[in-house]
Design a protein around this motif. Structure first.
Motif, short mmCIF file in Angstrom:
data_model
loop_
_atom_site.label_atom_id
_atom_site.label_comp_id
_atom_site.label_asym_id
_atom_site.label_seq_id
_atom_site.Cartn_x
_atom_site.Cartn_y
_atom_site.Cartn_z
N THR A 282 59.41 52.41 48.98
CA THR A 282 58.39 52.72 49.97
C THR A 282 58.18 54.22 50.12
O THR A 282 57.17 54.67 50.66
CB THR A 282 58.77 52.15 51.35
OG1 THR A 282 60.01 52.75 51.78
CG2 THR A 282 58.94 50.64 51.29
N ASN A 283 59.15 55.02 49.64
CA ASN A 283 59.10 56.45 49.95
C ASN A 283 59.50 57.37 48.80
O ASN A 283 59.04 58.50 48.75
CB ASN A 283 60.00 56.73 51.17
CG ASN A 283 59.86 58.15 51.67
OD1 ASN A 283 58.76 58.65 51.83
ND2 ASN A 283 60.99 58.80 51.91
N TYR A 284 60.33 56.90 47.87
CA TYR A 284 60.88 57.79 46.86
C TYR A 284 60.36 57.45 45.47
O TYR A 284 60.33 56.29 45.06
CB TYR A 284 62.41 57.73 46.87
CG TYR A 284 63.01 58.25 48.16
CD1 TYR A 284 63.03 59.62 48.43
CD2 TYR A 284 63.53 57.38 49.11
CE1 TYR A 284 63.57 60.10 49.62
CE2 TYR A 284 64.06 57.86 50.30
CZ TYR A 284 64.08 59.22 50.54
OH TYR A 284 64.60 59.69 51.72
N SER A 285 59.96 58.50 44.73
CA SER A 285 59.48 58.36 43.35
C SER A 285 58.35 57.35 43.22
O SER A 285 58.28 56.60 42.25
CB SER A 285 60.65 57.96 42.43
OG SER A 285 61.67 58.94 42.48
N VAL A 286 57.47 57.36 44.21
CA VAL A 286 56.31 56.46 44.19
C VAL A 286 55.07 57.26 44.59
O VAL A 286 55.16 58.34 45.16
CB VAL A 286 56.50 55.26 45.13
CG1 VAL A 286 57.55 54.31 44.57
CG2 VAL A 286 56.87 55.71 46.54
N VAL A 287 53.91 56.68 44.28
CA VAL A 287 52.63 57.36 44.47
C VAL A 287 51.65 56.39 45.13
O VAL A 287 51.67 55.19 44.85
CB VAL A 287 52.05 57.84 43.11
CG1 VAL A 287 50.74 58.60 43.31
CG2 VAL A 287 53.07 58.70 42.37
N ASP A 288 50.79 56.92 46.00
CA ASP A 288 49.73 56.08 46.58
C ASP A 288 48.89 55.47 45.46
O ASP A 288 48.53 56.15 44.49
CB ASP A 288 48.83 56.92 47.48
CG ASP A 288 49.50 57.26 48.81
OD1 ASP A 288 50.55 56.66 49.11
OD2 ASP A 288 48.96 58.12 49.53
N LEU A 289 48.54 54.20 45.62
CA LEU A 289 47.83 53.48 44.57
C LEU A 289 46.49 54.13 44.22
O LEU A 289 46.14 54.22 43.04
CB LEU A 289 47.60 52.02 45.00
CG LEU A 289 46.90 51.12 43.98
CD1 LEU A 289 47.68 51.08 42.67
CD2 LEU A 289 46.72 49.72 44.55
N ASP A 290 45.74 54.62 45.21
CA ASP A 290 44.45 55.21 44.89
C ASP A 290 44.59 56.48 44.04
O ASP A 290 43.76 56.78 43.18
CB ASP A 290 43.66 55.51 46.16
CG ASP A 290 44.37 56.49 47.09
OD1 ASP A 290 45.59 56.66 46.95
OD2 ASP A 290 43.69 57.07 47.96
#
Length: 451
Positions: A282-290
Motif C-alpha cells: 500500500t505504501n512501499y515500492s509502488v506507484v499510483d495506477l494512473d
C-alpha cells in the motif's frame, strides 16, 4: 562551543515543524481553552516552511484525500481545515469543480504553510536540533536540554519537561553510491528540484539521466524529466520486474484508520510484523495506477514512432558505480539472466526511499534511560524510573502502530493522543511538586498572564 542558554523553561519542545507537529500545535491550542496554555516551542531546520519543497514537481498529486488534512478527522469544524483554507483563499468553488479528492502537492504545501503561519510565535526556523541532553539532579533526570544550531553554527540550549521528535526520514543512499555523496551529478530525490536547476539540460544541453528506484518518487521524477526536459534521455533502473500499482482499494484503505492503529498496537510483536508485511504494497515500492498508465503510454508511443528516447531496465542490480569526467558509469547485473552491462550517465537520481533512525541519533545522550525506544499507545517512549521528562515520537512508530505512522492519514487523531498525554503528564508533574513550590508556580503563571 558553549551553547547560548535561553531563559525560558518550556513545557514542550517539538523537534521539527512538519505536518505532524503542526497538527500537534493545533491539538494543544484546542486543549488550552480548558486546561490552560502550555509553553511550547517548535524548532525546524528550514529557514521558512516548506513540505518536501525539493520534490514539488508540477505533476505530483497528494495520494490521500484532502479530508485527511491536519484536523478534519478529529474536528471538521476547525478553522485549520483544508476546506476553510480553500474558502479563505477564494478557491472553494474552483476546487469543487475539479471533481477530485486529491489536490496537487504544491497546493497542499501552501495549505500547510498557511496553517503554520498561525503558530509563528511558537516556531523557531533556521535551527538544526543536534542532540537532547539529560539534566540530572540527585541521580534522576528532572528535565531535558535541547541543543540546536543556527545558520552561523552557534549552539542554543533550551530546557523542557517534554520533547516530541518529529523530524521525518533521512534519504537512503544505496551502498554503491555512498562514495559519491558529494558529487553534484548524483543526488537523492529529496534534492530533486534544487539539483535539477543546476543541470546543463536547463539550458537545452542534451543529457542522459538514470533514475534508480521503482516507487512513486521514481515515477514522478520520470514524468517530470520527460515533460520538462525534451533534451533528456532517461533510463529507469529498478530491481523489480515492473512498476507495481499501490493498493488503495476501499477495504484495504481501512488499515489507515485510527481504529486499525488500536488493533495493530494490541497485537504481539510477531503479529504486528505479519500485518505490516501483508499491507506493504500500500505504501512501499509502488506507484499510483494512473501514473503507471502514463509511463506505459510514453514507452508505447516510442515503439510506434520507432524513436527510443527512454529505456526501462528492470530486474537490474547495481553492482558498481564509478565517477569520471566522462560521467557516472554504472555496472548492472540482470538478476534473471546474469548478464552484466555498463552505462554512462550525466546525472543519477536516487529515488531510493528514506531511513528513519534520526531519533536514535538525537536522543543518544538519554538512550540509557529509554527502553530501546519502545513506545506506549500514546507514542510516549517507555523510560526507567530515573527519567522524569516525557519523550514522544511521531513517524518512528511503524513497528508498533502500523503503516499509517509515517503517513498523513492519522495526523489529527495522533496529535490529539499526544496532546492529551502531554497535558496529563504536565498535571502529574504539578501534583508531584512540593507544596511550597506549587503556589509560587501558580503566582508566576498569574503574573505572566496579566503582564
Amino acid at each position: 562551543m558553549t551553547p547560548i542558554h535561553t531563559p525560558t523553561d518550556l513545557d514542550l519542545v517539538g523537534i521539527g515543524f512538519g505536518p505532524s507537529n503542526i497538527a500537534l500545535a493545533i491539538a494543544l491550542e484546542e486543549l488550552s481553552g480548558e486546561h490552560g496554555a502550555l509553553r511550547s516551542l517548535f524548532i525546524d531546520r528550514q529557514a521558512d516552511y516548506r513540505w518536501h519543497g525539493n520534490t514539488l514537481v508540477a505533476q505530483s498529486e497528494l495520494q490521500i484525500s484532502f479530508l485527511k488534512d491536519l484536523v478534519s478527522l478529529r474536528n471538521p469544524t476547525s478553522p485549520y481545515s483544508f476546506v476553510n483554507y480553500l474558502h479563505k483563499h477564494g478557491r472553494l468553488v474552483d476546487f469543487i469543480n475539479l471533481g477530485t479528492f486529491y489536490p496537487c502537492r504544491m497546493e497542499f504545501n501552501d495549505y500547510l504553510r498557511w496553517v503554520a503561519s498561525h503558530f509563528s510565535e511558537q516556531a523557531s526556523y533556521g535551527e538544526q536540533v543536534v542532540r537532547v541532553e539529560p539534566l540530572v539532579n540527585g541521580g534522576n533526570v528532572d528535565s531535558l536540554r535541547v541543543i540546536s544550531q543556527d545558520a552561523d553554527g552557534r549552539e542554543i540550549a533550551r530546557s523542557t519537561r517534554s520533547v516530541v521528535v518529529s523530524v521525518g526520514g533521512t534519504p537512503r543512499i544505496p551502498a554503491p553510491f555512498v562514495h559519491l555523496r558529494n558529487d553534484g551529478r548524483v543526488f537523492h530525490h529529496a534534492q530533486y528540484l534544487e539539483r535539477m536547476a543546476q543541470q546543463p539540460c536547463v539550458g537545452g544541453t542534451p543529457m542522459r539521466i538514470a533514475i534508480i528506484g521503482g516507487g512513486q518518487s521514481a515515477a514522478e521524477a520520470f514524468i517530470d524529466l520527460n515533460d520538462s526536459y525534451p533534451c533528456v534521455k532517461v533510463d529507469m533502473i529498478l530491481r523489480g520486474s515492473s512498476l507495481k500499482p499501490a493498493d488503495d482499494s476501499p477495504f484495504v484503505n481501512e488499515i489507515f484508520s485510527p481504529d486499525f492503529t488500536d488493533l495493530v498496537f494490541r497485537q504481539p510483536s510477531a503479529d504486528r510484523e505479519r500485518i505490516i508485511g501483508e499491507y506493504h504494497n500500500t505504501n512501499y515500492s509502488v506507484v499510483d495506477l494512473d501514473l503507471i498508465e502514463r509511463i506505459y503510454g510514453i514507452f508505447y508511443r516510442q515503439k510506434v514512432s520507432g524513436r527510443q528516447r527512454h529505456a526501462f531496465r528492470c530486474l537490474r542490480k547495481v553492482e558498481k558505480v564509478e565517477a569520471s569526467g566522462a560521467g557516472i558509469a554504472i555496472t548492472l547485473r540482470n538478476t534473471a539472466s546474469g548478464e552484466v552491462e555498463a552505462h554512462v550517465y550525466d546525472a543519477v537520481v536516487l529515488a531510493t526511499g528514506y531511513e528513519r533512525q534520526m531519533h536514535r541519533e538525537l536522543l543518544a545522550p538519554v538512550a540509557e534511560y529509554l527502553n530501546d525506544f519502545e513506545v506506549g499507545r500514546d507514542y510516549r517512549v517507555v523510560t526507567d524510573a530515573r527519567f522524569k521528562p516525557a519523550v514522544y515520537m511521531q513517524g518512528f512508530c511503524q513497528a508498533s502502530h502500523g503503516l499509517s505512522d509515517t503517513l498523513l492519514s492519522v495526523l489529527p487523531v495522533r496529535a490529539d493522543d499526544i496532546a492529551q498525554s502531554v497535558y496529563q503528564f504536565a498535571g502529574k508533574r504539578r501534583e508531584s511538586l512540593p507544596r511550597a513550590v506549587r503556589p509560587l508556580q501558580a503566582l508566576g503563571g498569574l503574573l505572566e498572564s496579566v503582564g
